[in-house]
Design an enzyme around this catalytic site. Structure first.
Site, PDB file in Angstrom:
ATOM      1  N   GLN A 170       0.823  -1.205   0.000  1.00  0.00           N
ATOM      2  CA  GLN A 170       0.000   0.000   0.000  1.00  0.00           C
ATOM      3  C   GLN A 170       0.858   1.257   0.000  1.00  0.00           C
ATOM      4  O   GLN A 170       1.901   1.319   0.648  1.00  0.00           O
ATOM      5  CB  GLN A 170      -0.929   0.005   1.213  1.00  0.00           C
ATOM      6  N   HIS A 212      -0.198  -2.952  11.112  1.00  0.00           N
ATOM      7  CA  HIS A 212       1.005  -3.590  11.670  1.00  0.00           C
ATOM      8  C   HIS A 212       1.279  -3.174  13.115  1.00  0.00           C
ATOM      9  O   HIS A 212       2.417  -2.975  13.515  1.00  0.00           O
ATOM     10  CB  HIS A 212       2.219  -3.331  10.775  1.00  0.00           C
ATOM     11  N   ARG A 244      -8.828  -9.246   3.688  1.00  0.00           N
ATOM     12  CA  ARG A 244      -7.810  -8.677   4.581  1.00  0.00           C
ATOM     13  C   ARG A 244      -7.993  -7.169   4.710  1.00  0.00           C
ATOM     14  O   ARG A 244      -7.955  -6.610   5.803  1.00  0.00           O
ATOM     15  CB  ARG A 244      -6.424  -9.013   4.032  1.00  0.00           C
ATOM     16  N   SER A 268       4.565  -5.990   3.040  1.00  0.00           N
ATOM     17  CA  SER A 268       3.218  -6.076   3.622  1.00  0.00           C
ATOM     18  C   SER A 268       2.276  -6.783   2.643  1.00  0.00           C
ATOM     19  O   SER A 268       2.435  -7.965   2.365  1.00  0.00           O
ATOM     20  CB  SER A 268       2.716  -4.686   4.001  1.00  0.00           C
ATOM     21  N   LEU A 269       1.300  -6.066   2.104  1.00  0.00           N
ATOM     22  CA  LEU A 269       0.392  -6.636   1.110  1.00  0.00           C
ATOM     23  C   LEU A 269       1.170  -7.330  -0.013  1.00  0.00           C
ATOM     24  O   LEU A 269       0.749  -8.364  -0.543  1.00  0.00           O
ATOM     25  CB  LEU A 269      -0.474  -5.523   0.522  1.00  0.00           C
ATOM     26  N   GLN A 323       1.598 -11.402  10.434  1.00  0.00           N
ATOM     27  CA  GLN A 323       2.040 -10.216   9.690  1.00  0.00           C
ATOM     28  C   GLN A 323       1.111  -9.022   9.887  1.00  0.00           C
ATOM     29  O   GLN A 323       1.542  -7.876   9.901  1.00  0.00           O
ATOM     30  CB  GLN A 323       2.130 -10.578   8.198  1.00  0.00           C
TER      31      GLN A 323
END
Length: 308
Positions: A11, A202, A116, A91-92, A251
């Protein structure tokens, strides 16, 4: 011996119109966009190509959109002679890496990241969580400040360890605001910049989202990785499906150890990083970690043509 890692953005890399040129020029890439629309039951392609920006920036749309563009570009790369020794994603972007490694089918991945994104948006009521980029602080010093603030009742934690001098913190709005106010004096930061995000990603505040995602992932078919995946949570390689499933849940509420992941890859002999997806965010971070490695950004059909 020279090794290659494919890396995939998360992102923040999104832009209206991304991927349109490969959609127009590469049939295999167009098929990925069509598959995404079918799997999701709405036209994420229309949001990707036409926006508006505010709609694309909604987390539940951003996540499947970025995954779709990364995998479409990956498809366009087929036959160009580049094969990864390792894959990783920010991340993503870890989901794009898992598709590249054969762990997840694209259809399952795009449905999973849509869920998600929804879970992450729902985890904390609007205005109660925040994130900020801290520039110029040492990791240990910043972590100590976060611990002090959190001990006072306003949770704030390291969320993204991106590269030397760039760390993102995440937590309650009050906790992040404390770091904004105290970061320069108490952590040696040069600047602390609040981020425009829809939640405290996160951080431990995301545990409700992680629990829901865990339920979804239990129903998703996963295979072992064909090439090692560098997990955000551990900054080390993982190949077994059971470990990958567990780490994807962790995560959501754990820091993204991106700098550590890149250093691990360099230690394994990787000297060429191929960033596959929208923008050049990861290329910039990688060059700040080690300016001597080669980085190629594959973010358009023209970039792929330039490989020949």
């Amino acid at each position: 011996m020279s090794k290659i890692a494919f890396v995939f953005p998360g992102q923040g890399a999104q832009a209206v119109g991304m991927g349109k040129d490969v959609y127009d020029s590469v049939p295999a890439s167009r098929a990925i966009f069509e598959q995404a629309d079918e799997a999701l039951g709405f036209s994420v392609s229309d949001i990707i190509f036409n926006g508006p920006d505010e709609l694309l920036k909604q987390t539940a749309n951003t996540q499947p959109a970025l995954l779709t563009v990364s995998v479409a570009l990956l498809e366009a790369l087929e036959g160009r002679g580049l094969k990864p020794d390792y894959v990783a994603g920010h991340s993503l972007g870890e989901y794009s890496a898992l598709v590249a490694a054969g762990v997840l089918s694209f259809a399952d991945a795009v449905r999973t990241v849509r869920a998600r994104g929804e879970f992450m948006e729902q985890a904390v009521p609007g205005g109660q969580g925040a994130m900020a980029a801290v520039l110029g602080a040492e990791r240990e010093t910043l972590a100590a400040l976060c611990a002090v603030v959190s001990a006072g009742g306003n949770a704030v934690e390291l969320a993204n360890v991106n590269c030397p001098g760039q760390i993102v913190v995440s937590g309650t709005s009050a906790g992040v605001q404390s770091v904004v106010e105290r970061g320069k004096e108490e952590a040696g930061a040069k600047r602390v910049i609040p981020l425009e995000v829809s939640g405290p990603f996160h951080s431990s505040l995301m545990k409700p989202a992680a629990e829901k995602l865990g339920v979804v992932l239990e129903g998703v078919s996963m295979g072992d990785a064909a090439v090692p995946v560098i997990a955000n949570v551990t900054a080390s390689q993982v190949t077994e499906a059971s470990d990958i499933r567990r780490l994807l849940v962790e995560q959501v509420y754990s820091p993204v150890l991106w700098e550590d992941s890149i250093r691990y890859l360099i230690g394994q002999g990787v000297d060429h990083f191929v960033e596959i997806g929208s923008g050049t965010v990861l290329a910039g971070l990688i060059k700040k970690i080690d300016k001597n490695v080669r980085v190629t950004s594959i973010n358009s059909a023209a970039a792929i043509e330039a490989l020949n």
